[in-house]
Design a protein around this motif. Sequence first.
Motif, mmCIF file in Angstrom:
data_model
loop_
_atom_site.group_PDB
_atom_site.id
_atom_site.type_symbol
_atom_site.label_atom_id
_atom_site.label_comp_id
_atom_site.label_asym_id
_atom_site.label_seq_id
_atom_site.Cartn_x
_atom_site.Cartn_y
_atom_site.Cartn_z
ATOM 1 N N PHE A 97 -4.621 10.767 2.146
ATOM 2 C CA PHE A 97 -5.017 9.359 2.125
ATOM 3 C C PHE A 97 -6.520 9.118 2.073
ATOM 4 C CE2 PHE A 97 -0.705 9.343 3.605
ATOM 5 C CZ PHE A 97 -0.171 8.223 3.001
ATOM 6 N N VAL A 123 -8.120 4.909 6.814
ATOM 7 C CA VAL A 123 -6.667 5.028 6.652
ATOM 8 C C VAL A 123 -6.009 4.165 7.727
ATOM 9 C CG1 VAL A 123 -6.402 7.046 8.182
ATOM 10 C CG2 VAL A 123 -4.799 6.702 6.291
ATOM 11 N N ALA A 171 0.849 -1.203 0.000
ATOM 12 C CA ALA A 171 0.000 0.000 0.000
ATOM 13 C C ALA A 171 0.880 1.247 0.000
ATOM 14 C CB ALA A 171 -0.866 -0.014 1.256
ATOM 15 N N SER A 172 0.408 2.305 -0.668
ATOM 16 C CA SER A 172 1.181 3.549 -0.677
ATOM 17 C C SER A 172 1.236 4.102 0.754
ATOM 18 C CB SER A 172 0.576 4.562 -1.641
ATOM 19 O OG SER A 172 -0.730 4.855 -1.232
ATOM 20 N N TYR A 173 2.316 4.826 1.086
ATOM 21 C CA TYR A 173 2.509 5.209 2.484
ATOM 22 C C TYR A 173 3.314 6.483 2.609
ATOM 23 C CZ TYR A 173 7.505 4.139 2.595
ATOM 24 O OH TYR A 173 8.862 4.163 2.384
ATOM 25 N N GLU A 227 -0.718 4.785 5.961
ATOM 26 C CA GLU A 227 -0.783 4.044 4.695
ATOM 27 C C GLU A 227 -2.207 3.850 4.208
ATOM 28 O OE1 GLU A 227 1.612 0.456 5.450
ATOM 29 O OE2 GLU A 227 -0.128 -0.780 5.103
ATOM 30 N N GLN A 228 -2.309 3.706 2.914
ATOM 31 C CA GLN A 228 -3.567 3.471 2.215
ATOM 32 C C GLN A 228 -4.211 2.192 2.771
ATOM 33 O OE1 GLN A 228 -2.502 1.958 -1.567
ATOM 34 N NE2 GLN A 228 -4.562 1.919 -2.419
ATOM 35 N N TYR A 229 -5.535 2.239 2.991
ATOM 36 C CA TYR A 229 -6.247 1.052 3.488
ATOM 37 C C TYR A 229 -6.579 0.136 2.308
ATOM 38 C CZ TYR A 229 -10.042 -1.732 5.435
ATOM 39 O OH TYR A 229 -10.848 -2.768 5.831
#
Length: 416
Positions: A136, A140, A118-120, A185-187
């Motif tokens: 985000f 989240v 996931a993006s962070y 980070e993206q969920y």
Amino acid sequence: MKILIVGSGAREHAIAWKLAQNSGVEKVFFSSHNGGATGKLENLNLPNNDTQTIRAWLASQAVDLVIIGPENPLNDGIVDQLSADGVKVFGPQKAAARLEGSKAFAKAFMQKYDIPTASYKKCESLSAAQNALPEFGYPVVIKADGLCAGKGVYICQDEAQAHQALHEIFVDQVFSNQGASVVIEQYLQGFETSLLCFVSGTKVYPFDTAMDYKKIYEGDQGPNTGGVGCISPNPYWTPALKAQSDAILRKIERGLEKENLGYAGILFIGYLVQDGEIYILEFNTRFGDPETQVLLPRLRSDLLENIQQALAGEPVQLAFEDNVCMTTILVSDGYPKKHQTGFEITGLDTLPGDIMVFHNGTKQKDGKLLSAGGRVLSVTAKRDALSDARQAVYESIKKIKFDNMRYRKDIGTVSR
Ligand code: GLY
């Protein structure tokens, strides 16, 4: 051969149980008390997290191999120190243990080697984290960096929850010195799969898959726990996912090589599958609990030989039986929060001979077996079909009694 396992829970009990099946193994010591220690298994009274006491004990003993169970001693560098003493030890050095010990380090490693995750954003202050939240949206995920005994991950549904989580980490410092930075980070939404791997140098050899039940209540409700049930293999795993996973393992190998992070030990990958795509949620650099309790009963190859292959930097020849294993964990009422212990456990001697009971938190005292932890016993069965393993586990649980015992009744139902 004499082996010391650092740790004393059900994961360590399952490791010891499997090692003891090798006729060359004379003795397996637990560093501290495991109430299930019988036969070749013997308890010591060494604190699991006290490397110096363990070193001192080893200096006076002829122990051939040390295996590290929990993450804290790994993160403290126990492998580096024992190796310097000339002890043969299975586990990552401190530098590689950071793949588990620092979420920010693990995310940077994944990003650098193009490993899907996931993006962070890593934030080192409350204000930086608050400013990053709008990037985000919600839900989240906020993770306190560092080891937090499985409690450092917040899934926040809205801004109020996110601010509360950041307040707990930065202001209340509920994880003490672990909360100095966070990963936001993206969920991701999907199902999780646990994939343990042997690491031999920089090569990675996967076990079969497992599925952990982390929430305390049926239907995956309530707070997270250390894991209250597990099945192997993961019923949702497919050949297409395996192909994706194999490609990810090659990227991990490249990263281990380039960063000089090779070791002899375990890499446990927490996968999340969203819309058919695999992402890595986290790394652990040790055997999983309760995954180990369902994977080792299915391991057809000899665990000691596999460990020796990894220590020699050779290919690890893993083989698994084509069946299903399930464990349900009996816990003390109140776990994962406040709970009472010290209650007598009865009925284990009435179970069928093929039921495996690994001890999470028990104590032998005055000829009685007592509950001694939040997680108490992992009741485990292996069968050709999951439904049969489920039935065997729950029929066995009916025969086990201790005050304040509770357990999830839906382990092994696969509706998700
Ligand atoms: N089952 C998750 C862990 O061992 O951390």
